[in-house]
Design a protein around this motif. Structure first.
Motif, short mmCIF file in Angstrom:
data_model
loop_
_atom_site.label_atom_id
_atom_site.label_comp_id
_atom_site.label_asym_id
_atom_site.label_seq_id
_atom_site.Cartn_x
_atom_site.Cartn_y
_atom_site.Cartn_z
N ILE A 182 -1.02 21.81 52.36
CA ILE A 182 -0.18 22.78 51.65
C ILE A 182 -1.03 23.99 51.26
O ILE A 182 -2.15 23.85 50.74
CB ILE A 182 0.43 22.16 50.38
N VAL A 183 -0.50 25.17 51.49
CA VAL A 183 -1.18 26.42 51.15
C VAL A 183 -0.41 27.15 50.06
O VAL A 183 0.83 27.15 50.07
CB VAL A 183 -1.32 27.33 52.39
N HIS A 184 -1.13 27.74 49.13
CA HIS A 184 -0.50 28.59 48.11
C HIS A 184 -0.80 30.05 48.41
O HIS A 184 -1.97 30.45 48.52
CB HIS A 184 -1.01 28.24 46.72
N VAL A 185 0.24 30.86 48.56
CA VAL A 185 0.10 32.31 48.69
C VAL A 185 0.19 32.88 47.29
O VAL A 185 1.24 32.83 46.65
CB VAL A 185 1.20 32.91 49.58
N ASP A 186 -0.93 33.40 46.78
CA ASP A 186 -0.95 33.78 45.37
C ASP A 186 -0.31 35.15 45.13
O ASP A 186 0.06 35.85 46.08
CB ASP A 186 -2.37 33.68 44.80
N GLY A 187 -0.17 35.50 43.86
CA GLY A 187 0.52 36.72 43.49
C GLY A 187 -0.36 37.90 43.19
O GLY A 187 0.11 38.89 42.61
N GLY A 188 -1.62 37.82 43.58
CA GLY A 188 -2.53 38.94 43.33
C GLY A 188 -2.73 39.17 41.84
O GLY A 188 -3.07 38.25 41.10
N GLN A 231 -1.68 32.13 60.85
CA GLN A 231 -1.41 31.76 62.23
C GLN A 231 -2.56 31.01 62.88
O GLN A 231 -2.34 30.14 63.73
CB GLN A 231 -1.08 33.02 63.05
N GLY A 232 -3.81 31.29 62.49
CA GLY A 232 -4.94 30.63 63.11
C GLY A 232 -5.09 29.18 62.70
O GLY A 232 -5.64 28.36 63.44
N SER A 233 -4.65 28.84 61.50
CA SER A 233 -4.76 27.46 60.99
C SER A 233 -3.50 27.16 60.19
O SER A 233 -3.46 27.29 58.97
CB SER A 233 -6.01 27.31 60.11
N LEU A 234 -2.48 26.73 60.90
CA LEU A 234 -1.15 26.63 60.31
C LEU A 234 -1.03 25.41 59.40
O LEU A 234 -1.32 24.28 59.80
CB LEU A 234 -0.11 26.53 61.43
N PRO A 235 -0.59 25.61 58.15
CA PRO A 235 -0.34 24.47 57.26
C PRO A 235 1.03 23.88 57.57
O PRO A 235 1.81 24.45 58.33
CB PRO A 235 -0.35 25.11 55.87
N SER A 236 1.34 22.77 56.94
CA SER A 236 2.68 22.20 57.13
C SER A 236 3.64 22.71 56.06
O SER A 236 4.86 22.60 56.22
CB SER A 236 2.63 20.67 57.09
#
Length: 349
Positions: A182-188, A231-236
């Motif tokens: 799982i990846v978290h895209v943070d809010g800056g 795209q280079g290391s796709l999480p689920s």
């Protein structure tokens, strides 16, 4: 100015309704003293004539403005949803609302100063970015309620949602489906971004999973860039800072020929109207923002009416599961032979 252009007055309403100007004034103010049928007749005539009370004159006559000043970020559509709830609750409490936008060319301090210059008796600041000392300085003049942020010092009221709990239910949902990558895209630098980022790290480590966090931001373009970097290391699965960021991630995946949720599950925050769109159906953590807005108005009014000092209210968020989260692709392939992934049916709202 011609008769057609002239704004209808109390005397115009009185003459058309066949009553005195004083009685029309009583009806318009909602004060006692007019019989029911008479009140209805006056209101009907006023509506037909297009009469509207002159709020400027009312302000000049009264020692109180009964105005609640509200700052919001013009680039955040989610704030508009909050403002709608603020307007409705303010009307219930007998107050009017004055808005002041924060933008690239207009600082939060300038937005607040404009509200105070206009005569606002209390301030509701949505997702304030000012420091504690600055907010407390304003609180020394009028009651100040921070909405969506709680680290605002001892002299400013705050109404917010528990970000740690929100991240917890998001991670629990995804791991329950069988996701571990799982990846978290943070809010800056957005308000709440640091808390959600830290909460994600703790929740993942508590499950002995690697907390992968990539730079993002609160907008669709931020999510789009973050999605491209995956795209280079796709999480689920991806947990985005908010719904707008999640939409950007989803568009990046779509452009790359990937499917949501078959290839990657995506989960947002806010449960905004964007998440609820029929063609989006984004799973999202809801902070119950309209209810928070109602609480913020009530708190501001209570302070103005002398009921208690500053308080800090933190509510529990809830997860709204829609069509962008599902078990990972490996779970579908392994089927019932796997004990590592959830394989049962999923109910969507």
């Amino acid at each position: 100015m011609t008769e057609m252009q002239r704004r209808p007055t109390l005397m115009d309403v009185a003459q058309a309704a066949g009553v005195s100007r004083a009685l029309v004034s009583i009806v318009m103010r909602g004060a006692p003293g007019a019989a029911g049928p008479t009140r209805e007749r006056v209101l009907t005539v006023a509506r037909d004539l297009g009469y509207r009370p002159d709020s400027r004159a009312r302000l000049l006559r009264s020692s109180r403005t009964r105005l609640l000043g509200v700052t919001f970020h013009g680039s955040a559509p989610f704030h508009a949803e909050i403002v709608d709830a603020v307007y409705a609750q303010a009307a219930e409490r007998g107050y009017e609302v004055v808005l002041s936008a924060v933008g690239r060319s207009r600082s939060e301090a300038r937005a607040i100063d404009g509200l105070l210059d206009f005569g606002s008796e209390a301030l509701i600041v949505i997702a304030p970015s000012l420091g504690i000392r600055e907010l407390e300085r304003y609180a020394g003049r009028v009651p100040v309620v921070s909405l969506l942020r709680d680290d605002v010092g001892a002299f400013v009221d705050s109404i917010s949602s528990d970000d740690r709990a929100g991240v917890r239910v998001a991670v629990e949902h995804l791991t329950g489906l069988g996701h571990w990558n799982i990846v978290h895209v943070d809010g800056g630098s957005a308000v709440s971004a640091a808390r959600r980022r830290d909460a994600f790290r703790l929740e993942m480590m508590g499950r002995q999973l690697e907390p992968v966090i990539i730079p993002g931001g609160p907008g669709e373009d931020d999510g789009l860039r973050a999605g491209d970097s995956l795209q280079g290391s796709l999480p689920s699965a991806v947990i985005a800072f908010n719904d707008r960021s999640a939409l950007g991630v989803m568009e990046s995946l779509r452009a790359a020929g990937l499917r949501v949720p078959e290839d990657v599950s995506v989960l947002g925050f806010d449960n905004s109207q964007l998440a609820q769109l029929r063609f989006v159906q984004l799973s999202s953590v809801s902070s119950e923002a309209p209810l928070l807005a109602v609480a913020a108005v009530d708190r501001a009014v209570d302070r103005l009416e002398g009921r208690g000092g500053p308080v800090h209210v933190v509510s529990d968020p809830r997860l709204i599961v829609r069509r962008t989260t599902a078990p990972p692709a490996e779970a579908w392939k392994l089927g019932s032979n796997s004990t590592s992934f959830a394989t049962g049916p999923i109910k969507f709202t």
